[in-house]
Design a protein around this motif. Structure first.
Motif, PDB file in Angstrom:
ATOM      1  N   SER A  65       0.835  -1.198   0.000  1.00 46.01           N
ATOM      2  CA  SER A  65       0.000   0.000   0.000  1.00 46.01           C
ATOM      3  C   SER A  65       0.864   1.241   0.000  1.00 46.01           C
ATOM      4  O   SER A  65       1.918   1.279   0.604  1.00 46.01           O
ATOM      5  N   GLN A 104     -10.417   2.530   5.169  1.00 44.00           N
ATOM      6  CA  GLN A 104     -10.212   1.155   4.732  1.00 44.00           C
ATOM      7  C   GLN A 104      -9.610   0.347   5.873  1.00 44.00           C
ATOM      8  O   GLN A 104      -8.698   0.809   6.565  1.00 44.00           O
ATOM      9  N   CYS A 118     -10.485 -10.039  -2.064  1.00 45.08           N
ATOM     10  CA  CYS A 118      -9.349  -9.249  -2.525  1.00 45.08           C
ATOM     11  C   CYS A 118      -8.054  -9.888  -2.040  1.00 45.08           C
ATOM     12  O   CYS A 118      -7.923 -10.229  -0.862  1.00 45.08           O
ATOM     13  N   LYS A 152      -5.299  -8.564  -1.587  1.00 49.20           N
ATOM     14  CA  LYS A 152      -4.453  -7.656  -0.817  1.00 49.20           C
ATOM     15  C   LYS A 152      -5.008  -7.382   0.580  1.00 49.20           C
ATOM     16  O   LYS A 152      -4.345  -7.631   1.573  1.00 49.20           O
ATOM     17  N   CYS A 153      -6.251  -6.890   0.647  1.00 51.00           N
ATOM     18  CA  CYS A 153      -6.817  -6.530   1.959  1.00 51.00           C
ATOM     19  C   CYS A 153      -7.600  -7.673   2.586  1.00 51.00           C
ATOM     20  O   CYS A 153      -7.912  -7.643   3.775  1.00 51.00           O
ATOM     21  N   LEU A 167      -7.422  -7.459  -7.119  1.00 52.16           N
ATOM     22  CA  LEU A 167      -7.445  -6.407  -6.125  1.00 52.16           C
ATOM     23  C   LEU A 167      -8.749  -5.632  -6.219  1.00 52.16           C
ATOM     24  O   LEU A 167      -9.224  -5.330  -7.328  1.00 52.16           O
ATOM     25  N   GLN A 203     -10.622  -0.271  -3.788  1.00 50.75           N
ATOM     26  CA  GLN A 203      -9.883   0.478  -2.780  1.00 50.75           C
ATOM     27  C   GLN A 203      -8.393   0.187  -2.845  1.00 50.75           C
ATOM     28  O   GLN A 203      -7.562   1.097  -2.755  1.00 50.75           O
ATOM     29  N   CYS A 204      -8.031  -1.070  -2.991  1.00 50.32           N
ATOM     30  CA  CYS A 204      -6.623  -1.451  -3.008  1.00 50.32           C
ATOM     31  C   CYS A 204      -5.927  -1.021  -4.292  1.00 50.32           C
ATOM     32  O   CYS A 204      -4.738  -0.699  -4.280  1.00 50.32           O
ATOM     33  N   THR A 228      -2.641   1.507  -4.170  1.00 50.71           N
ATOM     34  CA  THR A 228      -1.326   1.102  -4.679  1.00 50.71           C
ATOM     35  C   THR A 228      -0.888   1.869  -5.924  1.00 50.71           C
ATOM     36  O   THR A 228       0.240   1.698  -6.380  1.00 50.71           O
TER      37      THR A 228
END
Length: 399
Positions: free
Chosen positions: A11, A95, A123, A125-126, A151, A154-155, A159
């Motif tokens: 992030s 987030q 997701c 990532k998160c 992703l 939001q992610c 990024t």
């Protein structure tokens, strides 16, 4: 604000500047009509005191902070950031990571079910889940069948967005371009002020986050929405504060990549834009025309993108700027008017300049200009009474 090189995962995290704190409790999001199955549902509170979160600030970037208070009525959290600055942040701009226990629920609609053709997608990532039809844009079934990483919106923004403009190359940049084809809110549901500068919901840009139009944002010439510098991919150079000398069309309106064209600047525009930036940076009104103003202009000559004036000799620039300052008394205020040194100059009313009618035909504004513009982190002083000609000038100019 200095870029923070540390981060959680990949992030893009940034350190907040104390000068941009805002302790006023924001209004709630008023449940914007979402383009998905959760339309009309009241958001569920998933925040608690002491929780570490990523909060999107008015520049479109995410910053690491800790929740200290939760206001369910206003749908906001009081967040303290790493630099000890603090602010109320709407839930829509916060987030979090996936919850540790319990059944996986959709981040948008808070439902657990996962059935074809609206399955839950996690997701990579998160770790949060989204129904195919709840996420914007909708998630294609090919994503579920593929082993490739996915992703969430939001992610992708977390990024790829950065100061000076979002990433232009690479897989994440391509994913961002896809996300930008749709907005996560209904534009027609936003309640704007008379000058179309701010909306009640604090919802701007592709990201749907908060924003300050008078800092580093561009307004789309078609839909009139404002977009963060950090989320725009077509910028060739970092923006200056309040620089609206662009013809910009967003990805949604352009049905593809953004369109951007630099508009011509006159010497009066260069002087106005430079004084405005100095006032934002240094939080004062008057500047020495040669030692401060010209130093800023010389150092930022490339970023000013002056068009036909670019080849002007450095030694000749001061005469042109001084002439613009002295011939536009309705715009600029000399130090001698308040018994200070005559080589000191400041903006009579602190507002960003707009392109002249010759550069771009704009609609007449009904916005009333009766007080000095207030920048967050500084109290605005009461200005001297405006001459009638100056007031007429700004009523036609401020947009």
């Amino acid at each position: 604000m200095d870029r923070d090189g540390t981060g959680v995962g990949n992030s893009s995290l940034h350190k907040r500047s104390p000068s941009h704190r805002n302790l006023k409790t924001p209004v709630s999001s008023v449940h914007l009509s979402l383009q998905d199955g959760s339309k009309g549902k009241k958001p569920v509170c998933k925040f608690e005191e002491g929780q570490d979160v990523l909060a999107r600030w008015s520049d479109g970037l995410f910053y690491l902070g800790t929740v200290k208070k939760v206001n369910k009525q206003k749908e906001s959290c009081f967040v303290i950031f790493e630099d000890s600055s603090k602010s109320w942040v709407l839930w829509k701009d916060i987030q979090t990571g996936a919850c540790g226990g319990g059944e996986m629920v959709c981040t948008i609609c808070q439902e657990e079910c996962s059935e074809v053709p609206n399955e839950m997608v996690i997701c990579d990532k998160c770790g949060q889940g989204y129904h195919q039809k709840c996420h914007m844009p909708n998630i294609d079934s090919s994503v579920i069948a593929s082993d490739a990483k996915w992703l969430c919106r939001q992610c992708v923004f977390a990024t790829t967005t950065k100061r000076g403009g979002a990433l232009k190359k690479g897989p994440n940049a391509k994913a961002l371009q896809v996300m930008k084809q749709t907005l996560p809110y209904q534009l027609e549901d936003l309640q704007w002020d008379a000058g179309h500068k701010t909306n009640h919901e604090q919802c701007y840009c592709y990201c749907g986050g908060p924003g300050d139009w008078y800092l580093k944002m561009l307004q789309c010439w078609r839909c009139k929405q404002w977009f963060h510098e950090a989320c725009i991919q077509c910028l060739q150079k970092p923006m200056l504060y309040g620089d609206r000398f662009y013809l910009f069309i967003c990805s949604v309106c352009n049905s593809g990549p953004e369109y951007l064209k630099r508009l011509p600047l006159r010497w009066v525009d260069i002087a106005h834009l430079s004084l405005y930036n100095l006032s934002v940076i240094h939080k004062k009104k008057y500047f020495d025309s040669e030692l401060e103003l010209m130093t800023y202009i010389h150092e930022n000559w490339d970023r000013l993108q002056t068009g036909e004036l670019t080849d002007t000799l450095k030694s000749a620039r001061y005469d042109y700027v001084l002439e613009a300052l002295n011939e536009n008394k309705c715009m600029f205020m000399s130090g001698k008017e308040i018994k200070k040194k005559k080589h000191l100059f400041g903006l009579r009313i602190r507002v960003p300049p707009i392109p002249s009618n010759g550069a771009m035909k704009t609609e007449e504004s009904t916005e009333e200009v009766s007080h000095e513009f207030k920048i967050k982190g500084r109290k605005s002083s009461k200005p001297a009474p405006l001459p009638a000609a100056a007031k007429r000038y700004f009523l036609s100019l401020v947009h």
